[in-house]
Motif scaffolding. Structure first.
Motif, PDB file in Angstrom:
ATOM      1  N   PHE A   1      89.221   2.615  63.433  1.00 14.23           N
ATOM      2  CA  PHE A   1      88.976   4.270  63.134  1.00 14.23           C
ATOM      3  C   PHE A   1      87.520   4.044  62.303  1.00 14.23           C
ATOM      4  N   ILE A   2      87.470   3.107  61.398  1.00 11.52           N
ATOM      5  CA  ILE A   2      86.118   2.764  60.554  1.00 11.52           C
ATOM      6  C   ILE A   2      84.801   2.401  61.358  1.00 11.52           C
ATOM      7  N   SER A   3      85.468   1.428  62.417  1.00 15.26           N
ATOM      8  CA  SER A   3      84.384   0.970  63.238  1.00 15.26           C
ATOM      9  C   SER A   3      83.838   1.998  64.039  1.00 15.26           C
ATOM     10  N   THR A   4      84.731   3.023  64.713  1.00 15.61           N
ATOM     11  CA  THR A   4      84.077   3.938  65.637  1.00 15.61           C
ATOM     12  C   THR A   4      83.527   4.901  64.822  1.00 15.61           C
ATOM     13  N   SER A   5      83.931   5.265  63.608  1.00 15.56           N
ATOM     14  CA  SER A   5      83.003   6.330  63.009  1.00 15.56           C
ATOM     15  C   SER A   5      81.843   5.785  62.528  1.00 15.56           C
ATOM     16  N   LEU A   6      81.755   4.512  62.169  1.00 15.19           N
ATOM     17  CA  LEU A   6      80.443   4.134  61.846  1.00 15.19           C
ATOM     18  C   LEU A   6      79.589   4.102  62.807  1.00 15.19           C
ATOM     19  N   TYR A   7      79.945   3.719  64.259  1.00 16.03           N
ATOM     20  CA  TYR A   7      79.203   3.622  65.180  1.00 16.03           C
ATOM     21  C   TYR A   7      78.590   5.230  65.661  1.00 16.03           C
ATOM     22  N   PHE A   8      79.600   6.263  65.536  1.00 19.19           N
ATOM     23  CA  PHE A   8      79.275   7.602  65.850  1.00 19.19           C
ATOM     24  C   PHE A   8      78.449   8.211  65.092  1.00 19.19           C
ATOM     25  N   ASN A   9      78.545   7.899  63.619  1.00 17.10           N
ATOM     26  CA  ASN A   9      77.830   8.271  62.401  1.00 17.10           C
ATOM     27  C   ASN A   9      76.307   7.688  62.765  1.00 17.10           C
ATOM     28  N   ALA A  10      76.229   6.526  63.178  1.00 14.78           N
ATOM     29  CA  ALA A  10      74.790   5.862  63.210  1.00 14.78           C
ATOM     30  C   ALA A  10      74.219   6.518  64.535  1.00 14.78           C
ATOM     31  N   VAL A  11      74.739   6.700  65.480  1.00 12.13           N
ATOM     32  CA  VAL A  11      74.306   7.528  66.685  1.00 12.13           C
ATOM     33  C   VAL A  11      73.843   8.896  66.500  1.00 12.13           C
ATOM     34  N   HIS A  12      74.694   9.639  65.717  1.00 11.21           N
ATOM     35  CA  HIS A  12      74.447  11.048  65.127  1.00 11.21           C
ATOM     36  C   HIS A  12      73.116  10.973  64.293  1.00 11.21           C
ATOM     37  N   PHE A  13      73.047  10.302  63.488  1.00 12.95           N
ATOM     38  CA  PHE A  13      72.030  10.154  62.525  1.00 12.95           C
ATOM     39  C   PHE A  13      70.688   9.791  63.280  1.00 12.95           C
ATOM     40  N   ASP A  14      70.662   8.840  64.119  1.00 11.33           N
ATOM     41  CA  ASP A  14      69.508   8.654  64.844  1.00 11.33           C
ATOM     42  C   ASP A  14      68.892   9.973  65.601  1.00 11.33           C
ATOM     43  N   LYS A  15      70.038  10.407  66.399  1.00 12.68           N
ATOM     44  CA  LYS A  15      69.598  11.763  66.921  1.00 12.68           C
ATOM     45  C   LYS A  15      69.197  12.396  66.257  1.00 12.68           C
ATOM     46  N   LYS A  16      69.495  12.940  65.029  1.00 11.59           N
ATOM     47  CA  LYS A  16      69.052  13.707  64.095  1.00 11.59           C
ATOM     48  C   LYS A  16      67.487  13.702  63.732  1.00 11.59           C
ATOM     49  N   GLN A  17      67.441  12.092  63.467  1.00  4.66           N
ATOM     50  CA  GLN A  17      66.212  11.722  63.173  1.00  4.66           C
ATOM     51  C   GLN A  17      65.031  12.002  64.040  1.00  4.66           C
ATOM     52  N   ARG A  18      65.441  11.630  65.268  1.00  2.00           N
ATOM     53  CA  ARG A  18      64.484  11.854  66.234  1.00  2.00           C
ATOM     54  C   ARG A  18      64.072  13.337  66.405  1.00  2.00           C
ATOM     55  N   GLN A  19      65.106  14.137  66.264  1.00  3.25           N
ATOM     56  CA  GLN A  19      64.784  15.616  66.588  1.00  3.25           C
ATOM     57  C   GLN A  19      63.869  15.936  65.531  1.00  3.25           C
ATOM     58  N   HIS A  20      64.176  15.503  64.292  1.00  2.72           N
ATOM     59  CA  HIS A  20      63.356  15.669  63.086  1.00  2.72           C
ATOM     60  C   HIS A  20      61.887  15.481  63.327  1.00  2.72           C
ATOM     61  N   SER A  21      61.781  14.198  63.740  1.00  4.13           N
ATOM     62  CA  SER A  21      60.182  13.822  63.900  1.00  4.13           C
ATOM     63  C   SER A  21      59.532  14.396  64.942  1.00  4.13           C
ATOM     64  N   SER A  22      60.169  15.011  65.990  1.00  2.00           N
ATOM     65  CA  SER A  22      59.595  15.555  67.042  1.00  2.00           C
ATOM     66  C   SER A  22      59.398  16.926  66.662  1.00  2.00           C
TER      67      SER A  22
END
Lengths: 83, 204
Positions: B69-90
């Motif tokens: 549970f923790i491993s997958t949530s860490l992974y998906f949170n990281a993916v989500h964070f990166d997506k948001k960060q990209r959106q923000h910087s674009s």
């Protein structure tokens, strides 16, 4: 080890030291996850993930894990329905 | 008695084939200690034994579920964070990274540098004296005591990153004499540290 994590997570709700130990246990996985984003944002991500982990750990329902006999009963019931 | 116990176990196994082939139960029982506890419980189904088995199993199952549970949530949170960060910087481009009006594909950052300029920032900071790179006062004193040639060799070796052979070629000397000078310079610095450094660093 198996029992240790179980007890630590149970304790994490009220004991910050236990919570910290659990978070440290996941440090390698966290570090690996940091590669998902660009180097400039990694520190932010690490903080974000730790924050998320705190809520996941403290809100995890430890007692919701089914027991040995519970699973046996479930398989028994499922079998009865099948007949 | 022995055979009775054995019968009990066989009967349980027969009645609960489906249950025992459950992957999580299987892997739980593949542990020697757990299997022993399981056998004890089947043969002597006391409340105490049953509870003990239940507790062991819960801890075991929890361990697996919690980690995944923790491993997958860490992974998906990281993916989500990166997506948001990209959106923000674009969406909120830095002025320097945005494209110049009327000129497709050219960003402001490309206009900052004048390629024809004779002053190159990298060269400005390069000094041909090793003393300019030293922050430590004792080491600075030591280097001041060296001869000009020794300092030249050290500069080429440590600032320029050349080998003794390369330095020799550059200075028109034999490799042996360069390496001698190099060693002598280092020895001199070492001696200086032994003399002066002691009282300075002992206070730390």
């Amino acid at each position: 080890m198996t029992n240790r994590l179980y007890d630590l997570v149970k304790e994490s709700r009220s004991n910050n030291e236990a919570l910290e130990t659990v978070i440290e246990l996941f440090e390698p996985k966290l570090k690996k996850s940091l590669y998902m984003t660009n180097p400039n944002d990694r520190e932010d991500l690490a903080q974000e993930l730790k924050l998320k982990m705190i809520s996941y750990i403290t809100e995890y329902d430890v007692d919701a894990i089914p027991g040995f006999w519970e699973i046996k009963e479930k398989t028994d019931k499922a079998r009865k329905k099948g007949y | 008695m022995e055979s009775q116990e054995w019968n009990k176990l066989e009967e349980f196994k027969k009645c609960n084939k489906e249950f025992l082939s459950n992957p999580i139960i299987k892997s739980f029982l593949s542990n020697q200690e757990n299997y022993q506890l399981f056998l004890d419980t089947i043969v002597h189904p006391t409340v105490e034994n049953r509870n003990k088995l239940d507790r062991m199993f819960k801890a075991f199952y929890f361990h697996i579920r919690f980690i995944s549970f923790i491993s997958t949530s860490l992974y998906f949170n990281a993916v989500h964070f990166d997506k948001k960060q990209r959106q923000h910087s674009s969406r909120y481009l830095l002025t320097i990274d945005s494209t110049v009006q009327n000129e497709e594909g050219i960003t402001f950052i490309e206009l900052i540098q004048d390629p024809e300029s004779e002053i190159v920032p990298d060269k400005l900071s390069i000094s041909d004296d090793i003393a300019d790179y030293i922050g430590d006062p004792v080491l600075y004193e030591a280097v001041q005591e060296l001869s000009v040639k020794q300092r030249e060799v050290l500069t080429l070796a440590y600032i320029g990153g050349l080998t003794d052979t390369e330095i020799a070629k550059l200075l028109n000397k034999s490799q042996q004499s360069v390496s001698k000078m190099h060693k002598k310079a280092l020895r001199k610095i070492q001696d200086h540290f032994k003399k002066k450094g002691k009282d300075k660093y002992e206070s730390y």
